[in-house]
Scaffold this active site. Structure first.
Site, mmCIF file in Angstrom:
data_model
loop_
_atom_site.group_PDB
_atom_site.id
_atom_site.type_symbol
_atom_site.label_atom_id
_atom_site.label_comp_id
_atom_site.label_asym_id
_atom_site.label_seq_id
_atom_site.Cartn_x
_atom_site.Cartn_y
_atom_site.Cartn_z
ATOM 1 C CG HIS A 267 -2.187 0.829 0.736
ATOM 2 N ND1 HIS A 267 -2.417 2.051 0.042
ATOM 3 C CD2 HIS A 267 -2.656 1.397 2.192
ATOM 4 C CE1 HIS A 267 -3.336 1.581 0.224
ATOM 5 N NE2 HIS A 267 -3.454 2.336 1.639
ATOM 6 C CD GLN B 15 -2.158 4.900 4.889
ATOM 7 O OE1 GLN B 15 -2.932 4.992 4.271
ATOM 8 N NE2 GLN B 15 -2.391 6.115 5.660
ATOM 9 C CG ASP C 246 -3.970 -1.810 8.935
ATOM 10 O OD1 ASP C 246 -5.009 -1.497 9.012
ATOM 11 O OD2 ASP C 246 -3.166 -2.584 7.354
ATOM 12 N NE ARG D 90 -3.197 7.253 1.721
ATOM 13 C CZ ARG D 90 -4.061 5.880 1.450
ATOM 14 N NH1 ARG D 90 -4.567 6.016 1.585
ATOM 15 N NH2 ARG D 90 -4.121 5.842 0.064
HETATM 16 N N1 NVA Z 1 -3.938 -3.805 6.063
HETATM 17 C C1 NVA Z 1 -5.305 -3.591 5.230
HETATM 18 C C2 NVA Z 1 -5.435 -2.119 5.539
HETATM 19 C C3 NVA Z 1 -6.711 -1.465 4.755
HETATM 20 C C4 NVA Z 1 -6.193 0.147 3.969
HETATM 21 C C5 NVA Z 1 -6.476 -3.861 4.369
HETATM 22 O O1 NVA Z 1 -5.554 -4.510 2.976
HETATM 23 O O2 NVA Z 1 -7.736 -4.391 4.647
HETATM 24 N N1 CP Z 2 -6.426 4.210 4.553
HETATM 25 C C1 CP Z 2 -7.276 3.386 3.379
HETATM 26 O O1 CP Z 2 -6.362 3.519 1.934
HETATM 27 O O2 CP Z 2 -8.279 3.946 3.017
HETATM 28 P P1 CP Z 2 -9.373 2.894 2.508
HETATM 29 O O3 CP Z 2 -9.454 1.966 2.526
HETATM 30 O O4 CP Z 2 -10.542 4.119 2.899
HETATM 31 O O5 CP Z 2 -8.662 3.583 0.884
#
Ligand code: NVA
Ligand code: CP
Length: 321
Positions: free
Chosen positions: A142, A145, A237, A306
């Site tokens: 990600h 982020q 997280d 973000r």
């Molecule tokens: N680790 C989480 C991050 C969400 C922004 C997911 O992948 O659901």
């Molecule tokens: N942190 C993040 O990526 O949030 P969303 O899943 O809402 O995009």
């Protein structure tokens, strides 16, 4: 300022962002400096139209609030045309291959954002579209982020080199992995506190070892909560990422001792440690309400950042600065 470095600026034009492994520390520094500039413009009411005439495809296999809204508003408010494409509506994955979808989108759009399951999907989009592709989250990484997270740390503590960030929770997830890479590149000391079953995979650790040696970052992976001692920032997280819903009971059992609560925050031994979370959060599970809604929390700044960081990534890679 590094953001004026013409060689770095040129090196970013046309690039995709799939993982920070593909970027040099100087390029990441440039994007952080540009993000700061973009945020200042936003705060002082400077209105620019740097994406006029450009279009952005926003492909989503998974849900999103922050990532979708950040891309859509950052691009649209500067005159660009973002188009949201949920994979329940388009042919991708059903009647058409990723390669062919990439070829078509590349003929119509200036850039593509992809959020979904497989890292290979975002890599294929980048290989076949001929336009910059941005990873808005896969099971493995990600990256957008992580850039917002570093920006948030710098807003609180100044230049990030030598600061200590502790990720407590599911150490093998996309957010922890992205932080591992970006910290290794930038020289932040990064500690993942997680049960051994959830350690990040050895391949990634091997890839990060020479990076951290070059930057001076100390990387530590431990099951011991007392490793938060001295942390500038404590990060968590969700315990169950999107697509892993069947693992919920197992994760609660493994990760309950790793909940971020006032007792854990006190173990840093500092009064100024900040709390971070990429959001969305399950309050009462990975973090208690008093911490996430308390004075040490910086989660709303992180969410706002973000947008600024995503705008900076698009400005640089689309050659709009
Ligand atoms: N680790 C989480 C991050 C969400 C922004 C997911 O992948 O659901
Ligand atoms: N942190 C993040 O990526 O949030 P969303 O899943 O809402 O995009």
């Amino acid at each position: 300022m590094n953001s004026l470095n013409p060689a770095v600026k040129m090196s970013l034009i046309g690039r995709s962002l799939l993982t920070w492994l593909d970027y040099s520390p100087e390029e990441i520094r440039f994007l952080l400096d540009l993000s700061k500039q973009v945020k200042e413009e936003s705060q002082t009411g400077v209105v620019k139209q740097r994406f006029t005439g450009k279009s952005l495809a926003l492909l989503f296999e998974k849900r999103s609030t922050r990532t979708r809204c950040a891309f859509e508003t950052a691009f649209g408010e500067e005159g660009g045309h973002p188009v949201f494409l949920s994979t329940v509506d388009i042919q991708l994955g059903a009647k058409e291959s990723i390669e062919d979808t990439a070829r078509v989108l590349g003929r119509m759009f200036s850039a593509i954002q992809f959020r979904g399951f497989k890292q290979s999907a975002v890599e294929t989009l980048a290989a076949y579209s001929g336009v910059p592709v941005y990873n808005g989250l896969t099971d493995l990484f990600h990256p957008t982020q992580a850039l917002a997270d570093i920006m948030t740390i710098e807003e609180n503590f100044g230049p990030c080199g030598g600061k200590k960030l502790c990720f407590v929770g599911d150490g093998r997830n996309n957010v922890a992995r992205s932080l591992l890479v970006i910290c290794s590149k930038l020289g932040l000391h990064f500690t993942i506190i997680t049960p051994p079953d959830l350690n990040p995979d050895d391949d990634l650790i091997q890839q990060c070892t020479p990076l951290s040696a070059a930057s001076g970052a100390k990387i530590c992976i431990s099951p011991d909560i007392s490793e938060v001692a001295g942390a500038d920032a404590v990060y968590t997280d969700v315990w169950t990422s999107m697509g892993e819903e069947d693992k919920k009971a197992e994760r609660i059992s493994l990760l309950s001792p790793y909940q971020i609560n006032p007792i854990l925050m006190e173990k840093t031994g500092r009064g100024d440690t900040i709390f971070m979370h990429c959001l969305p959060a399950i309050k009462g599970e990975e973090v208690t309400i008093d911490v996430i809604d308390g004075p040490s929390s910086r989660v709303w700044d992180e969410a706002e950042n973000r947008k600024h960081t995503i705008k900076a990534i698009m400005l640089a890679t689309l050659g709009c600065i």
